[in-house]
Scaffold this motif. Structure first.
Motif, PDB file in Angstrom:
ATOM      1  N   GLU A 611       0.831  -1.207   0.000  1.00  0.00           N
ATOM      2  CA  GLU A 611       0.000   0.000   0.000  1.00  0.00           C
ATOM      3  C   GLU A 611       0.864   1.255   0.000  1.00  0.00           C
ATOM      4  OE1 GLU A 611      -3.139   2.168   3.067  1.00  0.00           O
ATOM      5  OE2 GLU A 611      -2.956  -0.028   3.060  1.00  0.00           O
ATOM      6  N   GLN A 612       2.009   1.206   0.673  1.00  0.00           N
ATOM      7  CA  GLN A 612       2.886   2.371   0.757  1.00  0.00           C
ATOM      8  C   GLN A 612       3.740   2.585  -0.495  1.00  0.00           C
ATOM      9  OE1 GLN A 612       5.011   2.815   4.618  1.00  0.00           O
ATOM     10  NE2 GLN A 612       3.922   0.956   5.244  1.00  0.00           N
ATOM     11  N   VAL A 613       3.884   1.532  -1.299  1.00  0.00           N
ATOM     12  CA  VAL A 613       4.793   1.593  -2.444  1.00  0.00           C
ATOM     13  C   VAL A 613       4.064   1.661  -3.776  1.00  0.00           C
ATOM     14  CG1 VAL A 613       6.595   0.333  -3.706  1.00  0.00           C
ATOM     15  CG2 VAL A 613       6.645   0.415  -1.191  1.00  0.00           C
ATOM     16  N   VAL A 614       3.006   0.871  -3.937  1.00  0.00           N
ATOM     17  CA  VAL A 614       2.366   0.698  -5.241  1.00  0.00           C
ATOM     18  C   VAL A 614       1.103   1.560  -5.320  1.00  0.00           C
ATOM     19  CG1 VAL A 614       1.427  -0.942  -6.891  1.00  0.00           C
ATOM     20  CG2 VAL A 614       3.244  -1.658  -5.318  1.00  0.00           C
ATOM     21  N   PRO A 615       1.010   2.486  -6.264  1.00  0.00           N
ATOM     22  CA  PRO A 615      -0.196   3.321  -6.394  1.00  0.00           C
ATOM     23  C   PRO A 615      -1.436   2.468  -6.674  1.00  0.00           C
ATOM     24  CG  PRO A 615       1.628   4.212  -7.679  1.00  0.00           C
ATOM     25  CD  PRO A 615       2.062   2.858  -7.220  1.00  0.00           C
ATOM     26  N   GLY A 616      -2.546   2.889  -6.106  1.00  0.00           N
ATOM     27  CA  GLY A 616      -3.810   2.207  -6.346  1.00  0.00           C
ATOM     28  C   GLY A 616      -4.161   1.147  -5.337  1.00  0.00           C
ATOM     29  N   PHE A 617      -3.282   0.915  -4.351  1.00  0.00           N
ATOM     30  CA  PHE A 617      -3.543  -0.121  -3.355  1.00  0.00           C
ATOM     31  C   PHE A 617      -3.852   0.479  -1.987  1.00  0.00           C
ATOM     32  CE2 PHE A 617      -1.781  -2.509  -6.746  1.00  0.00           C
ATOM     33  CZ  PHE A 617      -2.272  -3.798  -6.596  1.00  0.00           C
ATOM     34  N   ASP A 618      -4.446   1.653  -1.976  1.00  0.00           N
ATOM     35  CA  ASP A 618      -4.869   2.276  -0.724  1.00  0.00           C
ATOM     36  C   ASP A 618      -5.831   1.362   0.026  1.00  0.00           C
ATOM     37  OD1 ASP A 618      -3.437   4.460  -1.639  1.00  0.00           O
ATOM     38  OD2 ASP A 618      -5.215   5.428  -2.498  1.00  0.00           O
ATOM     39  N   ASN A 619      -5.635   1.299   1.337  1.00  0.00           N
ATOM     40  CA  ASN A 619      -6.534   0.496   2.181  1.00  0.00           C
ATOM     41  C   ASN A 619      -6.599  -0.950   1.677  1.00  0.00           C
ATOM     42  OD1 ASN A 619      -8.123   0.304   4.445  1.00  0.00           O
ATOM     43  ND2 ASN A 619     -10.004   0.932   3.406  1.00  0.00           N
ATOM     44  N   TYR A 620      -5.470  -1.474   1.274  1.00  0.00           N
ATOM     45  CA  TYR A 620      -5.374  -2.792   0.612  1.00  0.00           C
ATOM     46  C   TYR A 620      -6.005  -3.895   1.453  1.00  0.00           C
ATOM     47  CZ  TYR A 620      -2.960  -6.376  -2.279  1.00  0.00           C
ATOM     48  OH  TYR A 620      -2.646  -7.408  -3.107  1.00  0.00           O
ATOM     49  N   ASN A 621      -5.628  -3.982   2.710  1.00  0.00           N
ATOM     50  CA  ASN A 621      -6.104  -5.095   3.522  1.00  0.00           C
ATOM     51  C   ASN A 621      -7.615  -5.105   3.697  1.00  0.00           C
ATOM     52  OD1 ASN A 621      -4.086  -7.023   4.501  1.00  0.00           O
ATOM     53  ND2 ASN A 621      -3.038  -5.199   5.305  1.00  0.00           N
ATOM     54  N   ALA A 622      -8.216  -3.945   3.737  1.00  0.00           N
ATOM     55  CA  ALA A 622      -9.671  -3.887   3.867  1.00  0.00           C
ATOM     56  C   ALA A 622     -10.344  -4.203   2.538  1.00  0.00           C
ATOM     57  CB  ALA A 622     -10.098  -2.512   4.376  1.00  0.00           C
ATOM     58  N   ARG A 623      -9.852  -3.602   1.471  1.00  0.00           N
ATOM     59  CA  ARG A 623     -10.523  -3.779   0.176  1.00  0.00           C
ATOM     60  C   ARG A 623     -10.366  -5.189  -0.385  1.00  0.00           C
ATOM     61  NH1 ARG A 623      -9.390   0.320  -4.292  1.00  0.00           N
ATOM     62  NH2 ARG A 623      -7.222   0.289  -3.583  1.00  0.00           N
ATOM     63  N   VAL A 624      -9.226  -5.820  -0.122  1.00  0.00           N
ATOM     64  CA  VAL A 624      -9.036  -7.154  -0.668  1.00  0.00           C
ATOM     65  C   VAL A 624      -9.916  -8.176   0.044  1.00  0.00           C
ATOM     66  CG1 VAL A 624      -7.172  -8.031   0.818  1.00  0.00           C
ATOM     67  CG2 VAL A 624      -7.225  -8.647  -1.624  1.00  0.00           C
ATOM     68  N   ARG A 625     -10.435  -7.805   1.211  1.00  0.00           N
ATOM     69  CA  ARG A 625     -11.334  -8.702   1.942  1.00  0.00           C
ATOM     70  C   ARG A 625     -12.788  -8.557   1.494  1.00  0.00           C
ATOM     71  NH1 ARG A 625      -6.958  -8.279   5.516  1.00  0.00           N
ATOM     72  NH2 ARG A 625      -6.663 -10.139   6.844  1.00  0.00           N
ATOM     73  N   ILE A 626     -13.059  -7.597   0.644  1.00  0.00           N
ATOM     74  CA  ILE A 626     -14.401  -7.461   0.072  1.00  0.00           C
ATOM     75  C   ILE A 626     -14.591  -8.585  -0.940  1.00  0.00           C
ATOM     76  CG2 ILE A 626     -15.925  -6.002  -1.307  1.00  0.00           C
ATOM     77  CD1 ILE A 626     -14.368  -3.590  -0.223  1.00  0.00           C
ATOM     78  N   PRO A 627     -15.674  -9.370  -0.828  1.00  0.00           N
ATOM     79  CA  PRO A 627     -15.880 -10.469  -1.778  1.00  0.00           C
ATOM     80  C   PRO A 627     -15.815  -9.995  -3.227  1.00  0.00           C
ATOM     81  CG  PRO A 627     -17.428 -10.640   0.034  1.00  0.00           C
ATOM     82  CD  PRO A 627     -16.727  -9.325   0.212  1.00  0.00           C
ATOM     83  N   GLY A 628     -15.012 -10.643  -4.030  1.00  0.00           N
ATOM     84  CA  GLY A 628     -14.863 -10.248  -5.425  1.00  0.00           C
ATOM     85  C   GLY A 628     -13.720  -9.305  -5.691  1.00  0.00           C
ATOM     86  N   GLY A 629     -13.153  -8.698  -4.624  1.00  0.00           N
ATOM     87  CA  GLY A 629     -11.992  -7.846  -4.790  1.00  0.00           C
ATOM     88  C   GLY A 629     -12.316  -6.469  -5.337  1.00  0.00           C
ATOM     89  N   PHE A 630     -11.319  -5.822  -5.944  1.00  0.00           N
ATOM     90  CA  PHE A 630     -11.475  -4.438  -6.399  1.00  0.00           C
ATOM     91  C   PHE A 630     -10.641  -4.203  -7.659  1.00  0.00           C
ATOM     92  CE2 PHE A 630      -7.875  -4.617  -3.542  1.00  0.00           C
ATOM     93  CZ  PHE A 630      -6.914  -3.799  -4.115  1.00  0.00           C
ATOM     94  N   TYR A 631     -11.100  -3.241  -8.463  1.00  0.00           N
ATOM     95  CA  TYR A 631     -10.347  -2.821  -9.631  1.00  0.00           C
ATOM     96  C   TYR A 631      -9.266  -1.833  -9.208  1.00  0.00           C
ATOM     97  CZ  TYR A 631     -13.553  -4.810 -13.118  1.00  0.00           C
ATOM     98  OH  TYR A 631     -14.299  -5.659 -13.906  1.00  0.00           O
ATOM     99  N   ILE A 632      -8.054  -1.997  -9.715  1.00  0.00           N
ATOM    100  CA  ILE A 632      -7.019  -1.001  -9.479  1.00  0.00           C
ATOM    101  C   ILE A 632      -7.117   0.073 -10.560  1.00  0.00           C
ATOM    102  CG2 ILE A 632      -5.484  -2.572  -8.252  1.00  0.00           C
ATOM    103  CD1 ILE A 632      -3.877  -2.945 -10.774  1.00  0.00           C
ATOM    104  N   PRO A 633      -6.569   1.255 -10.301  1.00  0.00           N
ATOM    105  CA  PRO A 633      -6.718   2.361 -11.263  1.00  0.00           C
ATOM    106  C   PRO A 633      -6.216   1.986 -12.649  1.00  0.00           C
ATOM    107  CG  PRO A 633      -5.844   3.171  -9.185  1.00  0.00           C
ATOM    108  CD  PRO A 633      -5.841   1.673  -9.089  1.00  0.00           C
ATOM    109  N   ASN A 634      -6.921   2.495 -13.661  1.00  0.00           N
ATOM    110  CA  ASN A 634      -6.588   2.214 -15.052  1.00  0.00           C
ATOM    111  C   ASN A 634      -6.875   3.474 -15.861  1.00  0.00           C
ATOM    112  OD1 ASN A 634      -7.111   1.361 -17.904  1.00  0.00           O
ATOM    113  ND2 ASN A 634      -6.661  -0.673 -17.090  1.00  0.00           N
TER     114      ASN A 634
END
Length: 780
Positions: A611-634
């Motif tokens: 989360e601190q290094v790669v853009p688009g992974f803000d709040n990674y641990n919370a969002r990755v626990r959402i069923p189905g995951g999340f889209y990263i910026p494009n």
């Protein structure tokens, strides 16, 4: 001479049937269940498959096709290829234990087929092949790590080590791996993307500012026209057929461009649909353009010329002039360059009539909702980057980037190969990524570009690289110029492979060789703080979690994260946890055993660092626990182009003409329906009507007759490059619907024909889809 390539013996049981005209159906279910039953038993296997690609399950270890954004089928969200991959991973009826290595010497194992090697089951313990030894033998994890560390720390330069990565590696393992490698002091991180979609990454980064697909899963169902070019979804990404079928039912038109008729391009029988099973599958392709190998650039350029002519007839109705003016640059130069090419010449080069190309253009000339998808049929040629750039030119003319139902859709071939690159697995890291590593970890990462795959092989061959460490994959068989690559690996002081199954790369080794067995996607991953999960990125940029669901087959297996953590401690730290006296320049954080232990104990810590290094992974641990995951910026998906001028770029590209001499053919390597990448599940390719044999060469009947050959004759294939001949022995001739002057055969058996120096301009991807060969009767 030691055997490096798969054995050349024929089964003698080849049967050739009629190629299929539709993919999947009930037979796909039957074949899937056969593999599950033979590997682990139906009850256990079906329980595992029930969790495959579900929102609370595990990510398929096969292709990178995305999961549906919303509802997922409870009957099974997987395909035949995925079922085979899972059956292969959870195999319990055999195991590649120390007993196997005690029974067979390395020389004896080299004489076995790749199919046989894979059928031996999961690796169960770390194994070592000592200098001069004939057999692998067990070694403890501690001794294995100390051996690797001592060899790495003895190098004159960190750049004498090569750290390879396959696409199977999770985001967490990939990030930790690149962090370890850069703290060690090198960017020598070739990966499997170098051999498949590197041309895509280069082309899209130049034209759109991001080397990834600009579409979502749902865009397929909203498209008016989908063009599938240089890709075979029925075998290489079967789950793609489901949204294609839905698109057809929604009224979309599909154009297929390929040298071979493929079942998955023609029709799809969805095995979970009663309608399809009873009444037959959905016809997919509205227009099939059978082009000669590597003539796609000429075809797409001809389409662009015809679009401009249609715009002249109906101003403002064909091209998206507002999009072109606001979001692109280079349009005028591109339009002017088209005057250099005669439409008749382009049509002749791609083997079509102007009327056929016009028919394709008529399908999408009035709609921007156009998706173009491609795979290795475009990426593995010398002009691959230019070809993909021309595809983008066509999409830019239509304003098809950044809209619902339109966009660029490269189809990645291996699960999480895209995620690994996002996590920093790249020999050419961007300065901003290295700056972030410096900021977060307080060390100066190496700035000089490292070796890509082809350069890594050359470096080993020339003695510039002395240690090869492979995190997954089957490097020796995946890379071009098989014998040259084998020679390169054999020059190493140490070769190390982190693997789940036995493969030929373990048998083509350096002075000392190690095999380190790891957990697979299906395995529970227990660490100090409890069970862990990992995450992966799909080809459309969705990041989702993946949980193991079965008990590991051996107590000796470690996760890739744990292996990297233990290796880092062995390399950077003394046993007392203080800085190594012989290596005082390692980063302060690297020499702290507690740093690595904490990350292995709880993968949340790795995700916090990502989360601190790669853009688009803000709040990674919370969002990755959402069923189905999340889209990263494009950026291209929202018409933000991170190029130097902030615009999408039209480019000027020139078609390549292969000037074949009498007797020569242009050969492309292909995958059978019974394999995934270099993993072979069986000797059948039923969609193409091939049974009980892999050493076949598909040829046009006229080419067979003109060479005085006959059906099922045994022949040798020869390639000439820079005065050197390479030969692949003992292939059986099979007549097939393929353009004259073209041929096809399976890899990795034909990788021996691809010269290490024959690679795509700009991307260095091996030219595995355009090999000039001659065919002669076998003398064996």
């Amino acid at each position: 001479m030691e055997q490096n390539t798969p054995p050349e013996e024929l089964t003698g049981e080849l049967e050739v049937g009629k190629p299929y005209t539709e993919a999947a159906g009930v037979e796909a279910i039957v074949k899937s269940l056969e593999h599950i039953r033979n590997g682990t038993g139906l009850i256990r296997g079906l329980k595992v498959l029930a969790d495959l690609n579900q929102k609370d399950g595990f990510d398929c270890p096969s292709c990178a096709w995305p999961d549906p954004d919303g509802h997922r089928s409870t009957l099974g969200e997987y395909c035949e290829s995925g079922a085979k991959a899972v059956a292969d991973e959870i195999m319990t009826k055999h195991s590649a234990s120390p007993v196997l290595f005690q029974r067979y010497s390395v020389a004896e194992l080299l004489q076995k087929s790749d199919l046989w090697l894979g059928q031996q089951g999961r690796l169960t313990q770390p194994m070592i092949l000592k200098p001069g030894a004939t057999h692998y033998e067990p070694i403890s994890w501690d001794k294995a790590m100390q051996l690797i560390a001592s060899q790495l720390n003895a190098l004159d330069s960190p750049d004498e080590a090569i750290f390879y990565t396959s696409g199977r590696t999770s985001n967490e393992a990939a990030f930790l791996y690149q962090l370890f490698v850069r703290m060690f002091g090198t960017n020598n991180m070739p990966d499997c993307s170098n051999m498949c979609h590197e041309s895509t990454s280069v082309a899209l980064a130049d034209s759109l500012g991001l080397g990834k697909a600009s579409v979502t899963y749902e865009d397929y169902e909203k498209a008016d026209v989908i063009m599938i070019i240089g890709q075979n979804p029925g075998t290489n990404a079967p789950r793609m057929l489901t949204p294609l079928e839905q698109a057809k039912r929604n009224g979309a038109k599909i154009i297929a461009v390929n040298p071979l008729h493929e079942a998955g391009l023609l029709s799809f029988k969805y095995p979970q649909s009663v309608r399809d099973v009873v009444f037959g599958g959905q016809k997919l392709t509205d227009l099939f353009l059978q082009v000669p190998i590597n003539s796609d650039l000429a075809l797409v350029k001809a389409m662009c010329k015809l679009l401009l002519e249609e715009e002249k007839k109906s101003p403002g109705k064909v091209l998206d002039q507002q999009f072109i003016k606001q979001y692109t640059s280079g349009y005028e130069a591109f339009v002017k360059s088209l005057d250099q090419f005669e439409l008749s010449d382009l049509a002749a080069q791609c083997g079509q009539t102007i009327a056929q190309i016009q028919e394709a253009v008529d399908l999408f000339k009035y709609t921007p909702k156009l998706i173009i998808c491609w795979a290795m049929g475009l990426t593995q040629h010398r002009n691959a980057v230019e070809t993909i750039n021309e595809v983008i030119n066509l999409l830019l003319l239509k304003g098809s980037i950044g809209i619902e139902g339109g966009g660029a859709s490269p189809i990645r071939g291996h699960s999480n190969v895209q995620g690994d690159r996002t996590m920093g697995i790249w020999e050419k890291p961007k300065p901003e990524f290295l700056d972030a590593l410096k900021r977060v970890f307080a060390f100066e990462p190496p700035r000089e570009n490292g070796y890509d795959t082809v350069a890594a092989v050359k470096a080993m061959h020339e003695g510039k690289a002395k240690i090869f460490f492979g995190l997954g994959g089957n490097f020796a068989m995946a890379v071009s110029d098989t014998n040259y690559t084998a020679e390169a690996l054999k020059t190493c002081k140490l070769t190390v492979h982190v693997s789940t199954k036995l493969n030929r790369s373990h048998l083509i080794h350096g002075e000392t060789a190690l095999i380190l067995p790891c957990l697979g996607r299906t395995d529970h991953d227990m660490q100090a703080t409890g069970e862990q999960f990992v995450s992966c990125e799909s080809t459309t940029g969705v990041v989702a979690q993946s949980h193991g669901v079965v008990e590991p087959s051996s107590a000796y297996l470690k996760s890739e994260v744990a292996i990297i953590g233990e290796l880092a401690k062995a390399v950077f730290c003394n046993l007392d946890g203080h800085v190594r006296a012989d290596k005082p320049n390692y980063p302060d954080v690297a020499i702290q055993t507690t740093f690595w232990d904490a990350l292995v104990a709880n993968y949340d810590g790795i995700r916090d660092l990502i989360e601190q290094v790669v853009p688009g992974f803000d709040n990674y641990n919370a969002r990755v626990r959402i069923p189905g995951g999340f889209y990263i910026p494009n950026g291209p998906r929202v018409r933000e182009f991170k190029t130097k001028d902030g615009k999408a770029h039209f480019t000027v590209n020139t078609p390549t003409h292969h000037d074949l001499q009498p007797g020569e053919l242009l050969l492309m390597t292909i995958r059978s329906h019974d394999q995934f990448n270099t993993t072979v599940y069986g000797n059948d390719d039923r969609y193409r009507g091939i049974y009980n044999e892999r050493r076949v060469v598909f040829m046009n009947p006229d080419d067979i007759a003109n060479r005085g050959l006959r059906e099922k004759q045994v022949v040798d294939l020869h390639s000439q490059y820079n005065g050197k001949q390479r030969t692949a022995h003992r292939f059986v001739v099979v007549p097939y619907s393929i353009p004259r002057g073209c041929a096809a055969a399976y890899f990795p058996e034909t990788n021996v024909l691809v010269p290490i120096d024959s690679k795509a301009d700009k991307s260095n991807t091996p030219t595995s889809k355009s090999i000039i060969v001659t065919v002669t009767p076998s003398v064996g």
